[in-house]
Design a protein around this motif. Structure first.
Motif, PDB file in Angstrom:
ATOM      1  N   CYS A 340      12.357 -17.380 -23.753  1.00 50.23           N
ATOM      2  CA  CYS A 340      13.268 -16.802 -24.532  1.00 50.23           C
ATOM      3  C   CYS A 340      13.010 -15.312 -24.704  1.00 50.23           C
ATOM      4  CB  CYS A 340      13.362 -17.502 -25.178  1.00 50.23           C
ATOM      5  SG  CYS A 340      14.312 -19.071 -25.026  1.00 50.23           S
ATOM      6  N   ILE A 341      12.113 -14.834 -25.001  1.00 45.16           N
ATOM      7  CA  ILE A 341      11.552 -13.399 -24.848  1.00 45.16           C
ATOM      8  C   ILE A 341      11.304 -12.569 -23.666  1.00 45.16           C
ATOM      9  CG2 ILE A 341      10.025 -12.348 -26.019  1.00 45.16           C
ATOM     10  CD1 ILE A 341       8.812 -14.422 -28.192  1.00 45.16           C
ATOM     11  N   LYS A 342      10.766 -13.355 -22.858  1.00 41.40           N
ATOM     12  CA  LYS A 342      10.970 -12.502 -21.287  1.00 41.40           C
ATOM     13  C   LYS A 342      12.285 -12.478 -20.926  1.00 41.40           C
ATOM     14  CE  LYS A 342       6.440 -14.668 -20.100  1.00 41.40           C
ATOM     15  NZ  LYS A 342       5.877 -15.855 -19.063  1.00 41.40           N
ATOM     16  N   GLN A 343      12.986 -13.393 -20.722  1.00 36.16           N
ATOM     17  CA  GLN A 343      14.764 -13.262 -20.701  1.00 36.16           C
ATOM     18  C   GLN A 343      15.371 -12.029 -21.223  1.00 36.16           C
ATOM     19  OE1 GLN A 343      16.805 -16.850 -20.765  1.00 36.16           O
ATOM     20  NE2 GLN A 343      18.372 -16.209 -19.918  1.00 36.16           N
ATOM     21  N   ARG A 396      -1.960  -3.899 -29.913  1.00 38.15           N
ATOM     22  CA  ARG A 396      -1.612  -3.441 -28.739  1.00 38.15           C
ATOM     23  C   ARG A 396      -0.290  -4.184 -28.320  1.00 38.15           C
ATOM     24  NH1 ARG A 396      -7.466  -5.263 -26.960  1.00 38.15           N
ATOM     25  NH2 ARG A 396      -8.490  -4.219 -27.826  1.00 38.15           N
ATOM     26  N   ALA A 397       0.384  -4.588 -28.923  1.00 38.74           N
ATOM     27  CA  ALA A 397       2.294  -5.476 -28.505  1.00 38.74           C
ATOM     28  C   ALA A 397       3.046  -5.003 -28.183  1.00 38.74           C
ATOM     29  CB  ALA A 397       2.592  -6.749 -29.603  1.00 38.74           C
ATOM     30  N   VAL A 398       2.834  -3.902 -28.782  1.00 37.81           N
ATOM     31  CA  VAL A 398       3.683  -2.512 -28.536  1.00 37.81           C
ATOM     32  C   VAL A 398       3.766  -2.108 -27.249  1.00 37.81           C
ATOM     33  CG1 VAL A 398       4.397  -2.858 -31.570  1.00 37.81           C
ATOM     34  CG2 VAL A 398       3.121  -0.740 -29.848  1.00 37.81           C
ATOM     35  N   VAL A 401       5.906  -5.310 -22.771  1.00 40.54           N
ATOM     36  CA  VAL A 401       5.947  -6.586 -22.613  1.00 40.54           C
ATOM     37  C   VAL A 401       4.733  -7.815 -22.111  1.00 40.54           C
ATOM     38  CG1 VAL A 401       7.631  -8.651 -21.907  1.00 40.54           C
ATOM     39  CG2 VAL A 401       8.191  -6.346 -21.781  1.00 40.54           C
ATOM     40  N   THR A 402       3.666  -7.692 -21.179  1.00 41.15           N
ATOM     41  CA  THR A 402       2.725  -8.454 -20.519  1.00 41.15           C
ATOM     42  C   THR A 402       2.188  -8.436 -22.448  1.00 41.15           C
ATOM     43  OG1 THR A 402       2.781  -7.554 -19.163  1.00 41.15           O
ATOM     44  CG2 THR A 402       0.729  -8.257 -19.279  1.00 41.15           C
TER      45      THR A 402
END
Length: 528
Positions: A340-343, A396-398, A401-402
Motif C-alpha cells: 500500500c505504501i509503495k503504491q 534515513r527514511a526520508v 522510497v527505498t
C-alpha cells in the motif's frame, strides 16, 4: 614513473601486474619481487617511485621493509595490501608514512584509484620541492588556486557578496579571464550516500580522491583543469564541480552515477544547476543541495535545476489510508502493508511530485499506526527499539522510497516480535516472579514492575493473573512474608524484619503477617 610489486603469492603479483592499466596511470616500468630480499635488491638497483607490498610474508614483513626503505632516505610511496584488518598494522603503516592501506581481496579498480591518488600526490610533492617556494608553486598552479577559491566560496569562508568575492579573486591574483563578469559558472552537485559502505571498501582520503577524480574526468573536458570540491558529512559525501557543458550533462551524470554504484556501491543523486556568476556560487550550491533533498523522486538519478517541480506540501490530509493501515496491522499482513505504501508513493514518483516532506508525513503516519496498534494491546512502545538500530533507519527514511520501505519492513518485524515477547505469558510470569524475588525489599508494586517490562500496569496484571491464578500484589506480599519468617526464625527483631522485607509501617506488617500465618510476628518469633 616506476612501480615495484612485492608479494610472496605469485598469483596476486600476476593479477596486479596484468590487470592494472599502467599506461593510464603514467607508469613506464613494473618490477616484481616475491620476498623482502628480492625487493631490497630491486630498490638498490632501480629508481622505484611506488611500491605495492603485502604486509604478511614468510621472510620479513612489509612493515619491516617500509622501515628499512625510509632509513635509506628514499621519498617513494607505499601501498600496503593485507588479508587482516589489524589496527596495529594500520598504526605502524601510518607512522612510517605509507600512502594507502587496502584489504584483500581487493578490487582492481579500487587499487587503480589508490595508485592514481598516490602518483598524483607524489608528483605534486616533488614539484613543490623542485619549485622550492610554495608561493612560486601556487603561482604556477592556477587550477589549484581556483579549486581553493571554490572550496572557500562553498564553505562561506569568503562572503558570498559580489564585491567581497571580486576583491578576494584580485587579492589571490587568480586569472578568471572573460568568465569573471559572465554567467558562465555551471555547478553540478552530487550527493553520494552510503558512506558506511564506502568506508568498508576504502578509507576517507581515498574515497574523496575517487569521488573528485570521477567528477572531474567525466564532467570536464580536461580533468587536469577541473575545478572540483568534495565535502564529507555524517552519512554522505557531496561533490561539487564547475563546468561549462550542458547539452550532454544529464547523460554524463547518469554514467557517473553508475560508476559510483559499481565502484563504491553508493547511491548518488546529481543536480545540474543553471549558469550563474562566480559570486553566486554559494547560493547556487545551497539551492542545489536543497533540491536534491526535497526532490525525493529523483533519488539515484540526475536532473536539471529547472526540472524541479516540488512545492511546499501544506495539505493536512493524510497521505495513507490510516483505517486501512490499522486493519492490515491488526491482521498482521506485512506485505500488503508495504505494498500500500509503495503504491501510494509510486504514483507521486511518476510525476516527480514526491518530496521529503511527503516522506516525513508518511513516516509520522506509520508511527501513528504502530503506536495505535500497541495502545490497543496495552503494550508500552518504549521497549520497541532497545538497540537503537530502528532509530538510525528512521532517520534515513526520508531520503528515498527505498530507505522508507527498508525502515518500515524492519519496524514491522520488530513490532510483531516485540508483541510476541510481551504476550509470552509463561515466560513473562517467570520473569515477574524472578524480579519480585530480587526486589521484594524495595518499594515495588504493579506500576514499578510494569515499567521494568515496558508494559501497561493493567495489561501486565491481567496476563499475570491469567497465567498464575493469583494477583501480582499477592505474590509480592507472599514473598515478603516468606522472607520475614526466615529472619524471625533467626531471632531478628520484629521492627528490623519489617524494614528488611519492604514494609515501611510496622503495624501494617504485623497485620499482614497475622493474616498470612495466623499469628503475630512476636508470637511466631517466640514459638520458633
Amino acid at each position: 614513473m616506476q612501480v615495484l610489486i612485492v608479494d610472496d603469492d605469485i598469483a596476486t603479483v600476476d593479477v596486479i601486474e596484468k590487470k592494472t592499466d599502467w599506461e593510464s596511470l603514467g607508469v613506464d616500468h613494473v618490477y616484481t619481487a616475491y620476498n623482502i630480499k628480492q625487493a631490497r635488491e630491486q630498490i638498490l638497483t632501480k629508481e622505484i617511485d611506488v611500491i605495492i607490498s603485502d604486509i604478511e610474508m614468510p621472510k620479513g614483513s612489509g612493515i619491516e621493509f617500509l622501515e628499512w626503505y625510509r632509513q635509506q632516505g628514499l621519498d617513494g610511496e607505499v601501498l600496503f595490501l593485507t588479508c587482516h584488518d589489524n589496527f596495529g598494522y594500520a598504526a605502524n603503516a601510518v607512522k612510517l608514512r605509507a600512502a594507502e592501506y587496502l584489504l584483500k581481496p581487493f578490487d582492481v579498480q579500487i587499487m587503480e584509484a589508490a595508485l592514481k591518488k598516490i602518483i598524483y600526490e607524489l608528483k605534486e610533492k616533488r614539484r613543490v620541492r623542485e619549485e622550492s617556494a610554495y608561493g612560486q608553486w601556487m603561482k604556477g598552479n592556477p587550477v589549484r588556486q581556483k579549486n581553493m577559491l571554490l572550496n572557500d566560496l562553498l564553505t562561506a569562508q569568503i562572503s558570498p557578496q559580489k564585491e567581497q568575492v571580486l576583491e578576494e579573486i584580485s587579492r589571490r591574483k587568480i586569472d578568471m579571464g572573460a568568465d569573471l563578469y559572465e554567467k558562465s559558472c555551471r555547478l553540478v552537485v552530487s550527493k553520494v550516500m552510503d558512506k558506511e559502505k564506502i568506508h568498508e571498501k576504502v578509507n576517507a582520503n581515498l574515497a574523496r580522491f575517487i569521488l573528485e577524480n570521477i567528477h572531474s574526468e567525466m564532467l570536464c573536458r580536461d580533468a587536469e583543469d577541473a575545478v572540483v570540491s568534495c565535502f564529507e558529512f555524517k552519512d554522505y559525501y557531496v561533490v561539487a564541480t564547475v563546468c561549462g557543458k550542458k547539452g550532454e550533462l544529464a547523460e554524463i551524470c547518469t554514467s557517473m552515477i553508475a560508476s559510483f554504484r559499481e565502484l563504491l556501491e553508493a547511491n548518488t543523486t546529481c543536480c545540474i544547476g543553471e549558469c550563474c556568476y562566480v559570486w553566486e556560487l554559494y547560493d547556487k550550491y545551497q539551492n542545489l543541495l536543497e533540491l536534491i533533498d526535497e526532490n525525493v523522486s529523483y533519488f539515484g538519478t540526475a536532473f536539471y535545476e529547472e526540472e524541479s517541480v516540488i512545492s511546499a506540501d501544506e495539505s493536512r490530509d493524510a497521505v495513507l489510508d490510516l483505517d486501512e493501515m490499522d486493519r492490515l496491522l491488526e491482521e498482521k499482513k506485512k506485505l500488503r502493508f508495504l505494498s500500500c505504501i509503495k503504491q501510494e508513493l509510486g504514483e507521486r514518483m511518476k510525476d516527480h511530485s514526491l518530496s521529503d516532506q511527503t516522506l516525513r508525513k508518511v513516516r509520522h503516519e506509520i508511527l501513528q499506526s504502530v503506536y495505535t496498534y500497541l495502545g490497543k494491546k496495552e503494550i508500552s512502545a518504549s521497549g520497541l527499539n532497545d538497540d537503537g538500530s530502528l532509530n538510525r533507519l528512521e532517520e534515513r527514511a526520508v531520503q528515498s522510497v527505498t530507505d522508507l520501505i527498508r525502515w518500515v519492513n524492519c519496524l514491522l518485524e520488530r513490532l510483531f516480535s516485540y508483541e510476541a515477547e510481551v504476550k509470552n505469558s509463561y515466560q513473562l510470569s517467570q520473569k515477574v516472579d524472578e524480579y519480585i524475588r530480587e526486589h521484594y525489599m524495595e518499594p515495588i508494586g504493579r506500576n514499578e514492575i510494569a515499567a521494568h517490562f515496558y508494559m501497561a500496569p493493567k495489561y501486565l496484571s491481567k496476563i499475570y493473573k491469567e497465567q498464575t491464578g493469583v494477583r501480582m500484589i499477592d505474590t509480592i506480599t507472599a514473598c515478603r512474608i516468606s522472607q520475614a519468617k526466615l529472619l524471625l526464625e533467626k531471632g531478628e527483631r520484629v521492627s528490623d524484619v519489617a524494614t528488611a522485607v519492604g514494609f515501611e509501617n510496622f503495624t501494617y506488617f504485623s497485620t499482614i503477617f497475622k493474616k498470612y500465618t495466623g499469628v503475630t510476628p512476636n508470637q511466631y518469633r517466640k514459638n520458633e
